[in-house]
Enzyme design. Structure first.
Site, PDB file in Angstrom:
ATOM      1  N   LYS A  22       0.840  -1.213   0.000  1.00 57.54           N
ATOM      2  CA  LYS A  22       0.000   0.000   0.000  1.00 57.54           C
ATOM      3  C   LYS A  22       0.868   1.254   0.000  1.00 57.54           C
ATOM      4  O   LYS A  22       0.632   2.185  -0.758  1.00 57.54           O
ATOM      5  CB  LYS A  22      -0.897   0.010   1.247  1.00 57.54           C
ATOM      6  CG  LYS A  22      -1.519   1.369   1.533  1.00 57.54           C
ATOM      7  CD  LYS A  22      -2.288   1.410   2.831  1.00 57.54           C
ATOM      8  CE  LYS A  22      -1.465   1.676   4.065  1.00 57.54           C
ATOM      9  NZ  LYS A  22      -1.267   3.090   4.418  1.00 57.54           N
ATOM     10  N   ASN A  23       1.877   1.251   0.861  1.00 58.92           N
ATOM     11  CA  ASN A  23       2.650   2.486   1.031  1.00 58.92           C
ATOM     12  C   ASN A  23       3.609   2.757  -0.132  1.00 58.92           C
ATOM     13  O   ASN A  23       4.167   3.853  -0.226  1.00 58.92           O
ATOM     14  CB  ASN A  23       3.390   2.478   2.372  1.00 58.92           C
ATOM     15  CG  ASN A  23       2.429   2.671   3.523  1.00 58.92           C
ATOM     16  OD1 ASN A  23       1.268   3.024   3.315  1.00 58.92           O
ATOM     17  ND2 ASN A  23       2.895   2.426   4.739  1.00 58.92           N
ATOM     18  N   CYS A 115      -3.510  12.982  12.821  1.00 59.04           N
ATOM     19  CA  CYS A 115      -4.339  11.798  12.946  1.00 59.04           C
ATOM     20  C   CYS A 115      -4.045  11.162  14.283  1.00 59.04           C
ATOM     21  O   CYS A 115      -3.230  11.653  15.053  1.00 59.04           O
ATOM     22  CB  CYS A 115      -4.144  10.846  11.781  1.00 59.04           C
ATOM     23  SG  CYS A 115      -2.559  10.038  11.793  1.00 59.04           S
ATOM     24  N   ARG A 120       1.663  14.741  12.677  1.00 60.92           N
ATOM     25  CA  ARG A 120       1.995  14.528  11.270  1.00 60.92           C
ATOM     26  C   ARG A 120       2.134  15.819  10.449  1.00 60.92           C
ATOM     27  O   ARG A 120       1.363  16.068   9.506  1.00 60.92           O
ATOM     28  CB  ARG A 120       0.999  13.551  10.637  1.00 60.92           C
ATOM     29  CG  ARG A 120       0.881  12.292  11.492  1.00 60.92           C
ATOM     30  CD  ARG A 120       0.267  11.159  10.795  1.00 60.92           C
ATOM     31  NE  ARG A 120       1.129  10.572   9.794  1.00 60.92           N
ATOM     32  CZ  ARG A 120       0.776   9.553   9.032  1.00 60.92           C
ATOM     33  NH1 ARG A 120      -0.416   9.038   9.143  1.00 60.92           N
ATOM     34  NH2 ARG A 120       1.607   9.059   8.155  1.00 60.92           N
ATOM     35  N   ASP A 306       5.377   0.752  11.800  1.00 61.80           N
ATOM     36  CA  ASP A 306       4.134   0.133  11.323  1.00 61.80           C
ATOM     37  C   ASP A 306       3.969  -1.322  11.776  1.00 61.80           C
ATOM     38  O   ASP A 306       2.942  -1.940  11.472  1.00 61.80           O
ATOM     39  CB  ASP A 306       4.046   0.212   9.783  1.00 61.80           C
ATOM     40  CG  ASP A 306       3.834   1.632   9.290  1.00 61.80           C
ATOM     41  OD1 ASP A 306       3.532   2.510  10.111  1.00 61.80           O
ATOM     42  OD2 ASP A 306       3.989   1.864   8.078  1.00 61.80           O
ATOM     43  N   ARG A 398      -8.521  -0.172   4.905  1.00 63.84           N
ATOM     44  CA  ARG A 398      -7.672   0.818   4.229  1.00 63.84           C
ATOM     45  C   ARG A 398      -6.352   0.196   3.801  1.00 63.84           C
ATOM     46  O   ARG A 398      -5.742   0.633   2.831  1.00 63.84           O
ATOM     47  CB  ARG A 398      -7.350   1.974   5.185  1.00 63.84           C
ATOM     48  CG  ARG A 398      -8.462   2.950   5.419  1.00 63.84           C
ATOM     49  CD  ARG A 398      -7.952   4.108   6.252  1.00 63.84           C
ATOM     50  NE  ARG A 398      -6.584   4.423   5.859  1.00 63.84           N
ATOM     51  CZ  ARG A 398      -5.599   4.740   6.699  1.00 63.84           C
ATOM     52  NH1 ARG A 398      -5.832   4.824   7.982  1.00 63.84           N
ATOM     53  NH2 ARG A 398      -4.392   4.996   6.254  1.00 63.84           N
TER      54      ARG A 398
END
Ligand code: EPZ
Length: 420
Positions: A22-23, A115, A120, A306, A398
Site C-alpha cells: 500500500k505504502n 491523525c 503529522r 508500522d 484501508r
C-alpha cells in the site's frame, strides 16, 4: 461500520500470499501524474486507500482503470486543484503536491490534518519544494504552491524523528522534472521510496544512490509512460508473521521479500519464533514459549513503526517483561488500552510500553483506532481464549487486502459482521 468476530485459540496453519505494498502504491500512483502518457502499475492491492487515491487522481483530470490488481493511469490533461474533501481524508494524498508542481508549476492541495498516531506535520515536504523554487503559501486550509520553474538544489530532509518517507518521495518526484541536479540528504531509505525511484527511472528519470540516504537526481525535460510491478507489502508480511507466532502456528508465506524486514525477523527469532527460507518463501512457526524482547522503532532499516502494534500484541504472550519504545510517532499506543481490555498487562511510560506478558488473553469487544492498531487487535483476538469483536475495521480495510479471507484460509475462525 463493519466488525470482525473472532473465535480465538486456533493455531494458524497453511499458506498465505502477500499483496503489493500500500505504502509504495500510493506515491507510485501520484508519480504517474508526472507524464501525459499511460502508466501501468501491477500488483496494486485492492484497498479503500488505493481506490481513494484513484478518485483523487480522477478529480485532477486523470483517466484511471483498476482491474485484477492492475492500475492504468493517463494524466493527459491535468488540473492543479484537487478536491478539498477527498484529499483531506487521506494523508498519503500529500504526495500529489510534488508531481503537480513539477508538471503544472502550480498546485493547490488541502492540508492533511493530524491523525490518531500523531500530529503529522508536512514542513519537510514544503521545505523541499521551496528549495526547488516553489513559492508556498498556506491559506484557508490549502497548501498553494507555484513556481516559474523548478531548479535543482541540495536539500537536507532530516526531521526531528529522522527522514520522512512521503516527503522524500515528494521531492524525488518534483526533482525528476527540475532543471539541473538535486541532492537529497538524509533521504528516507525505506523500500517504498526505492520503489518510487525505480518507477521514475522506468519513466526516464535520472536518479543515483537508490536505497541510500543521499539521492542525486539529474532533472530531465520530460518523463514517459512505463510499466511497473509494486513491491510486496513488508508490513502485511510482518503482520502475518506475528499472527502465526502469536497463535503457535506454522505458516508458509509466499511473495514477500524477507530482505525488506530483517529487523522484524531478527526480533521474532530473539523471541523464540522459527523462521526458515523455503525457496522463495518463508516459513514461520513456533512450538515453545515466547521470550520477552525489547524493541525501539526507527527509520529503515530499523524496526518499523508500522509493526510496533502487532509486535506488542505478540509480546503479550511472551513470559516476562518487554519494553517497546516508539520513536517515530508520538501517540501511537492507542491499541494498548484495547489490549488491556483483553487482559494484557501494559504500562505506558513516556514513549515506551512496558509489557508484562505470559498471561493468556481473553476475548472482549474492542475498538480499532487506526490501521496497525486494528491489525494488533486481530492478532490478539486470534491468540485469545473466547470471542473477540473488533469494531470499526474500516481502518483495516484501508491497508490489508482481503484480510479475513487470508486468515480463514489459514484456519482462523474470523467473520465479518456488517454494520450500517
Ligand atoms: C509513511 O508516512 C507511511 N505512510 C506510514 O504508514 C509510516 O508509519 C511512516 O511513513 C513511517 O514509516 C505512507 O506511506 C502512506 P514520515 P509518512 O513523513 O511518510 C515527522 C501505515 O500504517 N515529519 O516518514 O507520512 C513525522 O511527524 C502508515 O501504513 C515531520 O516532522 O511518515 C514523523 O515523526 C501510518 N515533518 C516522522 O517525521 C514532515 O514534513 C516520520 O514521518 C514529515 C514528517
Amino acid at each position: 461500520m463493519d466488525s470482525f468476530l473472532i473465535k480465538g485459540g486456533i493455531p494458524l496453519q497453511g499458506e498465505v500470499t502477500i499483496s503489493g505494498s500500500k505504502n509504495a502504491a500510493l506515491p507510485l500512483m501520484a508519480a504517474a501524474l508526472l507524464t501525459a502518457d499511460t502508466c501501468t502499475l501491477r500488483r496494486v492491492p485492492d484497498l479503500s486507500d488505493t481506490r481513494f487515491m484513484l478518485r483523487i487522481l480522477e478529480s485532477l483530470g486523470a483517466e484511471t482503470r483498476f482491474e485484477n490488481g492492475t492500475v492504468t493511469i493517463r494524466a493527459a490533461s491535468l488540473r492543479g486543484f484537487g478536491d478539498y474533501d477527498l484529499i483531506r481524508k487521506m494523508r498519503g494524498s500529500i504526495c500529489i503536491l510534488g508531481p503537480l508542481l513539477a508538471r503544472l508549476k502550480e498546485a493547490t492541495v488541502s492540508l492533511p490534518g493530524g491523525c490518531i498516531i500523531g500530529t503529522r506535520p508536512i514542513d519537510l515536504h514544503l521545505k523541499g519544494l521551496a528549495a526547488l523554487g516553489g513559492r508556498i503559501e498556506i491559506e484557508g486550509g490549502y497548501v498553494k504552491a507555484k513556481a516559474k520553474k523548478l531548479e535543482g538544489n541540495t536539500i537536507f530532509l532530516g526531521g526531528r524523528a529522522g527522514p520522512t518517507v512521503l516527503g522524500t518521495a515528494n521531492i524525488l518526484m518534483a526533482a525528476a522534472l527540475a532543471e539541473g541536479v538535486t541532492v537529497i540528504e538524509s533521504a528516507a531509505c525505506e523500500p517504498e521510496v526505492t520503489d518510487v525511484a525505480h518507477f521514475l527511472i522506468g519513466m526516464g528519470a535520472k536518479i543515483q544512490g537508490l536505497g541510500s540516504p543521499t539521492l542525486t537526481i539529474t532533472g530531465v525535460r520530460e518523463l514517459h509512460g512505463t510499466d511497473h510491478e509494486v513491491i510486496p507489502d513488508r508490513i502485511e508480511a510482518c503482520t502475518f508473521l506475528c499472527a502465526a507466532a502469536a497463535t503457535k502456528g506454522d505458516v508458509l508465506v509466499h511473495g514477500a521479500k524477507p530482505e525488506h524486514f530483517g529487523a522484524v525477523s531478527d526480533k521474532l527469532q530473539e523471541a523464540g519464533v522459527q523462521l526458515k527460507r523455503e525457496g522463495a518463501s518463508l516459513r514461520v512457526s513456533r512450538s515453545g514459549r515466547l521470550k520477552p524482547t525489547d524493541i525501539t522503532t526507527l527509520p529503515y532499516a530499523g524496526f518499523p513503526t508500522d509493526v510496533q502494534a502487532q509486535f506488542i500484541a505478540l509480546l503479550c504472550q511472551a513470559h516476562g517483561t518487554s519494553v517497546v519504545t516508539e520513536r517515530i510517532f508520538e501517540s501511537r499506543f492507542m491499541h494498548v488500552a484495547e489490549l488491556m481490555r483483553m487482559g494484557a498487562e501494559i504500562a505506558i511510560e513516556g514513549p515506551s510500553a512496558i509489557i508484562k506478558g505470559g498471561r493468556p488473553l481473553s476475548g472482549a469487544p474492542v475498538m480499532a483506532s487506526d490501521l496497525r492498531a486494528s491489525a494488533a487487535l486481530v492478532i490478539a483476538g486470534l491468540a485469545a481464549e473466547g470471542e473477540t469483536m473488533v469494531n470499526r475495521i474500516y481502518h483495516l480495510d484501508r491497508g490489508y487486502e482481503r484480510m479475513e479471507s487470508k486468515l480463514q484460509a489459514l484456519g482462523a475462525n474470523i467473520q465479518r459482521v456488517e454494520g450500517e
